[in-house]
Write an enzyme that holds these catalytic residues in place. Structure first.
Site, PDB file in Angstrom:
ATOM      1  N   CYS A   1       0.822  -1.218   0.000  1.00 41.56           N
ATOM      2  CA  CYS A   1       0.000   0.000   0.000  1.00 41.56           C
ATOM      3  C   CYS A   1       0.851   1.261   0.000  1.00 41.56           C
ATOM      4  CB  CYS A   1      -0.934   0.004   1.204  1.00 41.56           C
ATOM      5  SG  CYS A   1      -2.122  -1.343   1.202  1.00 41.56           S
TER       6      CYS A   1
ATOM      7  N   GLU B   1      -8.999  -4.600  11.528  1.00 36.15           N
ATOM      8  CA  GLU B   1      -8.833  -3.186  11.227  1.00 36.15           C
ATOM      9  C   GLU B   1     -10.166  -2.611  10.760  1.00 36.15           C
ATOM     10  OE1 GLU B   1      -5.701  -2.782   8.381  1.00 36.15           O
ATOM     11  OE2 GLU B   1      -4.136  -3.294   9.818  1.00 36.15           O
TER      12      GLU B   1
ATOM     13  N   SER C   1      -6.421   0.519  10.233  1.00 41.37           N
ATOM     14  CA  SER C   1      -5.437   0.434   9.167  1.00 41.37           C
ATOM     15  C   SER C   1      -4.479   1.613   9.266  1.00 41.37           C
ATOM     16  CB  SER C   1      -6.154   0.473   7.815  1.00 41.37           C
ATOM     17  OG  SER C   1      -5.255   0.749   6.772  1.00 41.37           O
TER      18      SER C   1
END
Length: 555
Positions: A193, A443, A469
């Protein structure tokens, strides 16, 4: 060198073992060299770890060139982003323990002389670090690298924008085609990510704590330079073997403090609190959740990264990489520069090699911090006697008082947000999502991003005994301990109760009397376990409080 692997490979009585190994191509000469295990977290279930199988080839080249023999093996990896908001997300934090255990088992079984761990998605990084600290054999962690940003309407976007687009879509701010266009644009290829989310936060941690060679993590996964990074990691691990440099020689209390300063300065993920506490336990180093508050209070926020900032992870690479961040921390006196790293050189020596790109805007000068204090804070109070974590980067809000909107699981809260049932000033409470109650401490990016996408980010607070997250930002409180499943005070919250969150005072309080709290908890009954067999049931039986890293232990 005194090599562990000789127990398996050398002597007349080990002929059967050598016979097996020769059947797959190893020679007598190979088996006399240090055997280096390559713990690979490659998987085809996600983009984050997708190229690790290719990168392992170059790690092997580096190991062979440095005089070692590589042996690759795999462990598991769960995608946080793909499983987010589903029952599958409960497997994520559990996988950290499985990764650590499986690497330990392979290393103890095959008696490797050293390990290179190839990691990427969130739990693979701390899971590998926990194993290496537990084993304490010469080791290096190599981060696969970030994804490149996508582009939408001329602006860099990441997966964070897709999650927020879901909230915008549900509130009518964008249509079906716009949502699809953002979905199609955000992730242009392999890599983890693309903001200072959990993967890049923990990759930063591994460089600053000394387990990864400095200057390696920020190189994107698809960049051809990653091949040289891979070869370098193969060389460094052989140097560690020859010099008998072990993880616990590197990961001292000083190194933990340096890593925490890095999390604070980069606006890193709240998950770093859980993972560093877990790593400290494996390293047998005393570290308490309050230490994060102490270090964050004196460390400025210097790096302008998503989710709260402007830039994406690959912009750190363009700016000169993590060594530039390290040099800022050294120059500002925010770290102990005498700490040793896996190269055998000090933090100061490695940071001094930084080559900063002229005019870069991502890593601020010391005299121009984004904020004077770091990106996280630790709170306590009647709702969190054992503490909780709040993320401060990306907003200036310090206090929120409002009525509780209580949800027993993430899906119910998500439904309320997408159906426009959450109002300004509400405090969204999501409970029974802790380590035991979830199980697995899911999360909440789906919910937090939907709140942002609906335009409520500045007006709504959220608190949970689950996790966030690294892509989460806003006035969000996580890791509330004790968790609801363990009769924590969050189990006593009722719809409409007034909750007081005050960062400056360091408190999270439920505005009811002690007598009322005691009465409610006396009536409370523990819910039936959601899983009665298998890995989740084992996890619930062994896992501890989030305030101590949510580690599994017999103690």
């Amino acid at each position: 060198m005194s090599l562990n692997s000789y127990t398996i490979t050398q002597g007349p009585h080990r002929a059967p073992a050598r016979s097996y190994l020769k059947s797959i191509g190893f020679t007598d000469e190979d088996l006399k060299k240090p055997i280096i295990g390559i713990a690979n977290t490659w998987t085809e279930t996600m983009n984050c770890n997708y190229k690790l199988r290719e990168l392992a080839v170059y790690v092997k080249e580096g190991i062979r060139a440095a005089g070692g023999t590589p042996m690759e093996f795999n462990t598991v990896a769960i995608s946080d982003g793909i499983t987010m908001g589903t029952e599958g997300m409960k497997a994520s934090l559990v996988s950290r323990e499985v990764i650590a255990d499986s690497i330990e088992l392979m290393a103890r079984g095959h008696m490797f002389d050293g390990i290179v761990a190839l990691v990427a998605c969130d739990k693979t990084i701390p899971g590998a670090a926990m194993a290496l600290l537990r084993l304490n054999i010469p080791s290096v962690i190599m981060y696969g690298g970030s994804i490149l940003p996508g582009t939408y309407k001329g602006v860099d976007i990441t997966i964070q924008d897709v999650f927020e687009a879901v909230g915008k879509h549900s509130s009518g701010k964008i249509n079906d085609q716009e949502l699809l266009d953002i979905e199609n644009a955000a992730c242009p290829g392999p890599g983890a990510c693309g903001g200072q989310f959990t993967a890049n936060t923990m990759a930063t941690v591994m460089e600053l704590i000394g387990l990864s060679p400095m200057g390696t993590a920020a190189v994107p996964q698809v960049d051809v330079r990653k091949q040289d990074v891979s070869r370098l990691c193969g060389k460094v691990v052989l140097d560690c073997v020859r010099n008998n440099l072990r993880p616990r020689d590197i990961v001292t209390r000083t190194a933990f403090d340096n890593a925490i300063a890095g999390v604070a300065a980069t606006g890193g993920s709240t998950n770093a609190v859980l993972h560093l506490l877990a790593m400290a336990r494996e390293a047998q180093v005393p570290l308490a959740i309050e230490d994060f508050q102490t270090i964050s209070e004196k460390t400025p926020l210097l790096v302008d990264l998503k989710p709260g900032g402007k830039y994406v992870a690959v912009d750190v690479d363009k700016a000169g990489g993590i060594p530039v961040i390290a040099k800022r921390l050294v120059d500002g006196g925010y770290v102990d520069a005498s700490a040793i790293t896996c190269t055998g050189e000090t933090f100061a020596a490695e940071a001094a090699k930084a080559v900063e790109t002229p005019g870069q805007l991502v890593i601020r000068p010391l005299d121009q911090p984004i904020k004077k204090t770091g990106g996280i804070a630790i709170l306590r109070g009647s709702l969190a006697p054992e503490a909780c974590v709040i993320k401060l980067s990306g907003h200036t809000k310090r206090k929120h008082v409002g009525p509780a909107r209580v949800f027993e699981r993430e899906e119910d809260a998500m439904a309320a947000v997408t159906q426009n049932l959450i109002q300004p000033n509400d405090v969204v409470v999501i409970r029974y999502e802790g380590p035991k109650g979830g199980p697995g401490m899911r999360e909440m990016l789906g919910v937090t991003a939907a709140i942002q996408g609906a335009g409520l980010g500045a007006d709504v607070a959220l608190l949970t005994d689950g996790r966030f997250s690294g892509a989460t930002f806003g006035f969000m409180v996580a890791h509330i301990a004790p968790e609801a499943y363990d009769r924590g005070p969050i189990a006593a919250v009722r719809e409409g109760d007034i909750i007081d969150i005050d960062v400056d005072a360091g408190v999270l309080n439920l505005n009811i009397s002690e007598e009322e709290m005691a009465a409610r908890l006396a009536e409370w009954q523990q819910p039936a376990p959601k899983y009665k067999s298998g890995v989740f049931a084992k996890y619930v039986a062994l896992v501890g409080s989030a305030s101590q890293g949510a580690v599994t232990s017999l103690a």
